[in-house]
Design a protein around this motif. Structure first.
Motif, PDB file in Angstrom:
ATOM      1  N   ALA A 194      -1.738  -4.171  -1.563  1.00 12.95           N
ATOM      2  CA  ALA A 194      -2.662  -2.854  -1.115  1.00 12.95           C
ATOM      3  C   ALA A 194      -2.995  -2.991   0.131  1.00 12.95           C
ATOM      4  N   HIS A 195      -3.562  -3.999   0.707  1.00  5.25           N
ATOM      5  CA  HIS A 195      -4.132  -4.366   1.991  1.00  5.25           C
ATOM      6  C   HIS A 195      -3.031  -4.063   2.872  1.00  5.25           C
ATOM      7  N   ASP A 196      -1.856  -4.449   2.881  1.00  4.93           N
ATOM      8  CA  ASP A 196      -0.613  -4.545   3.787  1.00  4.93           C
ATOM      9  C   ASP A 196      -0.213  -3.266   3.791  1.00  4.93           C
ATOM     10  N   GLU A 197      -0.421  -2.271   2.719  1.00  7.01           N
ATOM     11  CA  GLU A 197      -0.202  -1.113   2.590  1.00  7.01           C
ATOM     12  C   GLU A 197      -1.007  -0.191   3.681  1.00  7.01           C
ATOM     13  N   VAL A 198      -2.209  -0.424   3.574  1.00  5.04           N
ATOM     14  CA  VAL A 198      -3.234   0.055   4.355  1.00  5.04           C
ATOM     15  C   VAL A 198      -3.037  -0.176   5.914  1.00  5.04           C
ATOM     16  N   ASP A 199      -2.683  -1.294   6.353  1.00  8.10           N
ATOM     17  CA  ASP A 199      -2.165  -1.702   7.595  1.00  8.10           C
ATOM     18  C   ASP A 199      -0.927  -1.058   7.937  1.00  8.10           C
ATOM     19  N   ARG A 200      -0.065  -0.936   7.012  1.00  6.07           N
ATOM     20  CA  ARG A 200       1.246  -0.247   7.591  1.00  6.07           C
ATOM     21  C   ARG A 200       0.767   1.131   7.825  1.00  6.07           C
ATOM     22  N   TRP A 202      -7.906  -1.243  10.665  1.00 11.71           N
ATOM     23  CA  TRP A 202      -8.542   0.083  10.308  1.00 11.71           C
ATOM     24  C   TRP A 202      -9.535   0.124   9.336  1.00 11.71           C
ATOM     25  N   LEU A 203     -10.476   0.782   9.761  1.00 18.14           N
ATOM     26  CA  LEU A 203     -11.669   0.875   8.880  1.00 18.14           C
ATOM     27  C   LEU A 203     -12.201   2.427   8.633  1.00 18.14           C
ATOM     28  N   PRO A 204     -12.269   2.698   7.348  1.00 13.42           N
ATOM     29  CA  PRO A 204     -12.698   4.470   7.303  1.00 13.42           C
ATOM     30  C   PRO A 204     -13.832   4.926   7.984  1.00 13.42           C
ATOM     31  N   THR A 205     -13.561   6.118   8.328  1.00 13.89           N
ATOM     32  CA  THR A 205     -14.740   6.775   9.366  1.00 13.89           C
ATOM     33  C   THR A 205     -15.212   8.092   8.881  1.00 13.89           C
ATOM     34  N   SER A 206     -14.624   8.538   7.608  1.00 15.21           N
ATOM     35  CA  SER A 206     -15.153   9.668   6.861  1.00 15.21           C
ATOM     36  C   SER A 206     -15.121   9.725   5.382  1.00 15.21           C
ATOM     37  N   ASP A 207     -15.431  10.370   4.605  1.00 13.56           N
ATOM     38  CA  ASP A 207     -15.438  10.735   3.185  1.00 13.56           C
ATOM     39  C   ASP A 207     -13.969  10.514   2.629  1.00 13.56           C
ATOM     40  N   ASP A 208     -13.195  11.147   3.582  1.00 11.86           N
ATOM     41  CA  ASP A 208     -11.945  11.623   2.987  1.00 11.86           C
ATOM     42  C   ASP A 208     -11.351  10.158   3.292  1.00 11.86           C
ATOM     43  N   ASP A 209     -11.438   9.290   4.256  1.00  7.35           N
ATOM     44  CA  ASP A 209     -10.914   7.997   4.624  1.00  7.35           C
ATOM     45  C   ASP A 209     -11.210   7.211   3.250  1.00  7.35           C
ATOM     46  N   ALA A 248      -8.707   5.324   0.539  1.00 11.61           N
ATOM     47  CA  ALA A 248      -8.620   3.942   0.468  1.00 11.61           C
ATOM     48  C   ALA A 248      -8.841   3.488  -0.960  1.00 11.61           C
ATOM     49  N   VAL A 249     -10.224   4.188  -1.426  1.00 12.38           N
ATOM     50  CA  VAL A 249     -10.406   3.726  -2.923  1.00 12.38           C
ATOM     51  C   VAL A 249      -9.328   4.140  -3.686  1.00 12.38           C
ATOM     52  N   GLY A 250      -8.647   5.387  -3.558  1.00 18.18           N
ATOM     53  CA  GLY A 250      -7.591   5.882  -4.453  1.00 18.18           C
ATOM     54  C   GLY A 250      -6.343   4.697  -4.396  1.00 18.18           C
ATOM     55  N   LEU A 251      -6.038   4.431  -3.247  1.00 18.60           N
ATOM     56  CA  LEU A 251      -4.801   3.581  -3.270  1.00 18.60           C
ATOM     57  C   LEU A 251      -5.147   2.174  -3.913  1.00 18.60           C
ATOM     58  N   LEU A 252      -6.506   1.657  -3.766  1.00 20.52           N
ATOM     59  CA  LEU A 252      -6.718   0.356  -4.210  1.00 20.52           C
ATOM     60  C   LEU A 252      -6.965   0.390  -5.747  1.00 20.52           C
TER      61      LEU A 252
END
Length: 251
Positions: free
Chosen positions: A179-185, A191-198, A202-206
Protein backbone atom coordinates in the motif's frame (compact mmCIF):
# COMPACT_ATOMS: atom_id res chain seq x y z
CA UNK A 1 -33.03 -41.03 3.95
CA UNK A 2 -35.19 -40.10 6.95
CA UNK A 3 -38.45 -38.42 6.04
CA UNK A 4 -40.74 -36.29 8.19
CA UNK A 5 -44.22 -34.87 7.99
CA UNK A 6 -44.44 -31.30 9.23
CA UNK A 7 -45.68 -32.26 12.72
CA UNK A 8 -42.84 -34.73 13.15
CA UNK A 9 -40.29 -32.22 11.87
CA UNK A 10 -41.53 -29.60 14.32
CA UNK A 11 -41.21 -32.06 17.19
CA UNK A 12 -37.67 -33.30 16.46
CA UNK A 13 -36.38 -29.80 15.65
CA UNK A 14 -37.89 -28.15 18.73
CA UNK A 15 -39.94 -25.59 16.83
CA UNK A 16 -43.55 -25.21 15.65
CA UNK A 17 -45.33 -25.97 12.42
CA UNK A 18 -46.19 -22.29 12.17
CA UNK A 19 -42.49 -21.37 12.33
CA UNK A 20 -41.63 -23.95 9.70
CA UNK A 21 -44.19 -22.51 7.29
CA UNK A 22 -42.95 -19.01 8.05
CA UNK A 23 -39.34 -19.99 7.37
CA UNK A 24 -40.41 -21.50 4.05
CA UNK A 25 -42.12 -18.26 3.06
CA UNK A 26 -38.92 -16.32 3.84
CA UNK A 27 -36.84 -18.73 1.77
CA UNK A 28 -34.95 -20.09 4.79
CA UNK A 29 -36.10 -23.64 4.08
CA UNK A 30 -36.32 -25.44 0.74
CA UNK A 31 -39.78 -26.45 -0.36
CA UNK A 32 -40.81 -29.93 0.81
CA UNK A 33 -41.29 -32.90 -1.46
CA UNK A 34 -44.88 -33.68 -2.38
CA UNK A 35 -46.67 -37.00 -2.30
CA UNK A 36 -50.13 -36.13 -3.36
CA UNK A 37 -51.30 -33.55 -0.83
CA UNK A 38 -48.76 -34.57 1.81
CA UNK A 39 -45.61 -32.48 2.32
CA UNK A 40 -42.50 -34.56 3.00
CA UNK A 41 -39.43 -33.07 4.73
CA UNK A 42 -35.92 -34.52 4.86
CA UNK A 43 -32.71 -34.36 6.92
CA UNK A 44 -31.74 -31.20 5.03
CA UNK A 45 -34.81 -29.43 6.38
CA UNK A 46 -33.95 -30.64 9.88
CA UNK A 47 -30.35 -29.41 9.61
CA UNK A 48 -31.52 -26.00 8.44
CA UNK A 49 -34.02 -25.76 11.28
CA UNK A 50 -31.40 -26.68 13.88
CA UNK A 51 -29.06 -24.05 12.42
CA UNK A 52 -31.85 -21.45 12.54
CA UNK A 53 -32.59 -22.33 16.17
CA UNK A 54 -28.94 -21.97 17.10
CA UNK A 55 -28.55 -18.62 15.35
CA UNK A 56 -31.72 -17.28 16.93
CA UNK A 57 -30.43 -18.43 20.31
CA UNK A 58 -27.19 -16.52 19.69
CA UNK A 59 -29.08 -13.28 19.11
CA UNK A 60 -29.30 -13.12 15.31
CA UNK A 61 -32.58 -12.11 13.72
CA UNK A 62 -34.28 -13.72 10.73
CA UNK A 63 -32.88 -11.08 8.37
CA UNK A 64 -29.33 -11.99 9.35
CA UNK A 65 -30.11 -15.70 9.12
CA UNK A 66 -31.59 -15.26 5.64
CA UNK A 67 -28.28 -13.75 4.53
CA UNK A 68 -26.27 -16.61 6.03
CA UNK A 69 -28.42 -19.41 4.59
CA UNK A 70 -29.14 -17.96 1.15
CA UNK A 71 -25.66 -16.49 0.55
CA UNK A 72 -23.00 -18.76 2.13
CA UNK A 73 -20.24 -16.46 0.85
CA UNK A 74 -21.55 -13.45 2.75
CA UNK A 75 -19.34 -12.03 5.45
CA UNK A 76 -20.92 -11.61 8.87
CA UNK A 77 -19.93 -7.95 8.81
CA UNK A 78 -21.83 -7.39 5.58
CA UNK A 79 -24.85 -9.27 6.89
CA UNK A 80 -24.97 -7.15 10.03
CA UNK A 81 -24.11 -3.87 8.28
CA UNK A 82 -20.96 -3.52 10.35
CA UNK A 83 -18.64 -2.23 7.61
CA UNK A 84 -17.86 1.02 9.42
CA UNK A 85 -17.21 -0.77 12.69
CA UNK A 86 -15.01 -3.37 11.04
CA UNK A 87 -12.88 -0.60 9.57
CA UNK A 88 -11.85 0.43 13.08
CA UNK A 89 -8.57 -1.00 14.42
CA UNK A 90 -9.03 -4.35 16.12
CA UNK A 91 -6.98 -3.03 19.03
CA UNK A 92 -9.90 -0.74 19.96
CA UNK A 93 -11.91 -3.76 21.15
CA UNK A 94 -12.23 -4.06 24.92
CA UNK A 95 -9.63 -6.36 26.40
CA UNK A 96 -10.51 -8.48 29.41
CA UNK A 97 -8.55 -8.00 32.63
CA UNK A 98 -7.98 -11.18 34.63
CA UNK A 99 -6.51 -11.92 38.02
CA UNK A 100 -3.79 -14.53 38.36
CA UNK A 101 -6.35 -16.83 39.96
CA UNK A 102 -8.66 -16.43 36.94
CA UNK A 103 -5.78 -17.18 34.58
CA UNK A 104 -4.91 -20.31 36.54
CA UNK A 105 -8.56 -21.41 36.54
CA UNK A 106 -8.36 -21.43 32.74
CA UNK A 107 -4.76 -22.38 32.01
CA UNK A 108 -3.82 -24.45 35.05
CA UNK A 109 -1.22 -23.67 37.71
CA UNK A 110 1.22 -20.94 36.64
CA UNK A 111 4.69 -20.77 38.11
CA UNK A 112 6.83 -17.68 37.58
CA UNK A 113 8.37 -19.09 34.39
CA UNK A 114 4.94 -19.79 32.87
CA UNK A 115 3.67 -16.34 33.78
CA UNK A 116 6.82 -14.74 32.35
CA UNK A 117 6.30 -16.70 29.13
CA UNK A 118 2.74 -15.39 28.81
CA UNK A 119 4.00 -11.86 29.37
CA UNK A 120 6.94 -12.27 27.00
CA UNK A 121 4.68 -13.59 24.25
CA UNK A 122 2.37 -10.59 24.64
CA UNK A 123 -0.55 -12.85 25.46
CA UNK A 124 -1.11 -10.84 28.63
CA UNK A 125 0.36 -7.59 29.95
CA UNK A 126 0.69 -6.33 33.48
CA UNK A 127 -1.70 -3.65 34.69
CA UNK A 128 -1.15 -0.98 37.29
CA UNK A 129 -3.04 -3.20 39.74
CA UNK A 130 -0.78 -5.93 41.20
CA UNK A 131 -1.81 -9.46 40.31
CA UNK A 132 -4.11 -8.43 37.46
CA UNK A 133 -3.32 -8.88 33.78
CA UNK A 134 -4.84 -7.57 30.57
CA UNK A 135 -5.29 -10.09 27.75
CA UNK A 136 -4.04 -9.02 24.34
CA UNK A 137 -7.26 -10.33 22.77
CA UNK A 138 -10.49 -11.63 24.26
CA UNK A 139 -10.23 -14.86 22.20
CA UNK A 140 -6.65 -15.94 22.88
CA UNK A 141 -6.99 -17.00 26.52
CA UNK A 142 -10.13 -18.98 25.73
CA UNK A 143 -8.45 -20.74 22.80
CA UNK A 144 -5.42 -21.59 24.91
CA UNK A 145 -7.67 -22.87 27.70
CA UNK A 146 -9.50 -25.23 25.33
CA UNK A 147 -6.21 -26.68 24.08
CA UNK A 148 -4.81 -27.03 27.61
CA UNK A 149 -8.02 -28.86 28.55
CA UNK A 150 -7.26 -31.32 25.74
CA UNK A 151 -3.91 -32.09 27.35
CA UNK A 152 -1.55 -29.82 25.45
CA UNK A 153 1.37 -28.26 27.29
CA UNK A 154 0.98 -24.54 27.91
CA UNK A 155 4.67 -23.82 27.23
CA UNK A 156 4.33 -25.42 23.79
CA UNK A 157 1.19 -23.43 23.05
CA UNK A 158 2.85 -20.15 24.06
CA UNK A 159 5.78 -20.89 21.75
CA UNK A 160 3.37 -21.74 18.90
CA UNK A 161 1.48 -18.50 19.52
CA UNK A 162 4.68 -16.46 19.37
CA UNK A 163 5.81 -18.04 16.11
CA UNK A 164 2.34 -17.75 14.59
CA UNK A 165 2.08 -14.06 15.48
CA UNK A 166 5.53 -13.46 14.00
CA UNK A 167 4.35 -14.91 10.68
CA UNK A 168 1.21 -12.78 10.80
CA UNK A 169 3.33 -9.70 11.40
CA UNK A 170 5.40 -10.56 8.35
CA UNK A 171 2.25 -10.91 6.25
CA UNK A 172 0.91 -7.58 7.53
CA UNK A 173 4.19 -5.88 6.65
CA UNK A 174 4.02 -7.26 3.10
CA UNK A 175 0.50 -5.88 2.64
CA UNK A 176 1.14 -2.46 4.15
CA UNK A 177 4.41 -2.10 2.24
CA UNK A 178 2.48 -2.73 -0.97
CA UNK A 179 0.00 0.00 0.00
CA UNK A 180 2.84 2.40 0.84
CA UNK A 181 4.52 1.66 -2.49
CA UNK A 182 1.25 2.45 -4.25
CA UNK A 183 1.09 5.82 -2.51
CA UNK A 184 4.66 6.54 -3.63
CA UNK A 185 3.86 5.45 -7.18
CA UNK A 186 0.85 7.73 -7.46
CA UNK A 187 1.90 10.71 -5.36
CA UNK A 188 5.68 10.48 -5.32
CA UNK A 189 8.16 9.34 -2.64
CA UNK A 190 7.86 11.20 0.65
CA UNK A 191 4.39 12.56 -0.16
CA UNK A 192 2.39 13.84 2.81
CA UNK A 193 -1.33 14.70 2.79
CA UNK A 194 -2.06 18.43 2.93
CA UNK A 195 -5.86 18.43 2.86
CA UNK A 196 -8.84 16.48 4.14
CA UNK A 197 -9.29 14.97 0.67
CA UNK A 198 -5.68 13.78 0.70
CA UNK A 199 -6.16 12.18 4.10
CA UNK A 200 -9.41 10.52 3.01
CA UNK A 201 -7.71 9.11 -0.10
CA UNK A 202 -4.76 7.69 1.82
CA UNK A 203 -6.93 6.23 4.57
CA UNK A 204 -9.28 4.73 1.99
CA UNK A 205 -6.41 3.03 0.17
CA UNK A 206 -4.85 1.65 3.35
CA UNK A 207 -8.27 0.56 4.66
CA UNK A 208 -9.05 -1.27 1.43
CA UNK A 209 -5.71 -3.07 1.62
CA UNK A 210 -6.39 -3.98 5.24
CA UNK A 211 -9.82 -5.42 4.46
CA UNK A 212 -8.45 -7.37 1.49
CA UNK A 213 -5.59 -8.65 3.62
CA UNK A 214 -7.94 -9.78 6.39
CA UNK A 215 -10.25 -11.68 4.04
CA UNK A 216 -7.44 -13.15 1.96
CA UNK A 217 -5.55 -14.21 5.10
CA UNK A 218 -8.62 -16.03 6.43
CA UNK A 219 -9.10 -17.85 3.12
CA UNK A 220 -5.41 -18.71 2.73
CA UNK A 221 -5.14 -19.93 6.32
CA UNK A 222 -8.22 -22.13 5.91
CA UNK A 223 -6.72 -23.74 2.81
CA UNK A 224 -3.32 -24.14 4.45
CA UNK A 225 -4.83 -25.75 7.56
CA UNK A 226 -6.88 -28.15 5.43
CA UNK A 227 -3.78 -29.13 3.44
CA UNK A 228 -1.67 -29.54 6.60
CA UNK A 229 -4.37 -31.65 8.23
CA UNK A 230 -4.62 -33.91 5.17
CA UNK A 231 -0.85 -34.30 5.15
CA UNK A 232 -0.75 -35.21 8.85
CA UNK A 233 -3.58 -37.73 8.43
CA UNK A 234 -1.79 -39.37 5.48
CA UNK A 235 1.47 -39.52 7.43
CA UNK A 236 -0.34 -41.04 10.41
CA UNK A 237 -2.01 -43.63 8.16
CA UNK A 238 1.34 -44.62 6.64
CA UNK A 239 2.95 -44.85 10.08
CA UNK A 240 0.07 -46.97 11.38
CA UNK A 241 0.35 -49.25 8.35
CA UNK A 242 4.09 -49.68 8.84
CA UNK A 243 3.59 -50.47 12.52
CA UNK A 244 0.94 -53.06 11.70
CA UNK A 245 3.32 -54.71 9.21
CA UNK A 246 6.10 -54.76 11.81
CA UNK A 247 3.75 -56.38 14.33
CA UNK A 248 2.83 -59.08 11.83
CA UNK A 249 6.47 -59.81 10.95
CA UNK A 250 7.63 -59.88 14.57
CA UNK A 251 8.11 -63.45 15.87
Amino acid sequence: MTEYRIDDLARVSGTTTRNIRGYQERGLLPQPLRRGRVAIYTEKHLRNLLAINKLLGNGFNLGHIATFLTNPGARIGDALDLNEILDEPWASAKRPVLSREELEARLGPLDEDALSALLGAGIVTETTEPGRYEAADRHIIGNLARLVAKGMDLAVLVDVQQRFVAKMNEAAEILMTAAHDEVDRRRGPGWLPTSDDDVAWAVGLLGAMRRAGTENAHAALDRALDAALDQELRAHKVAAGNRAEDDVEAP
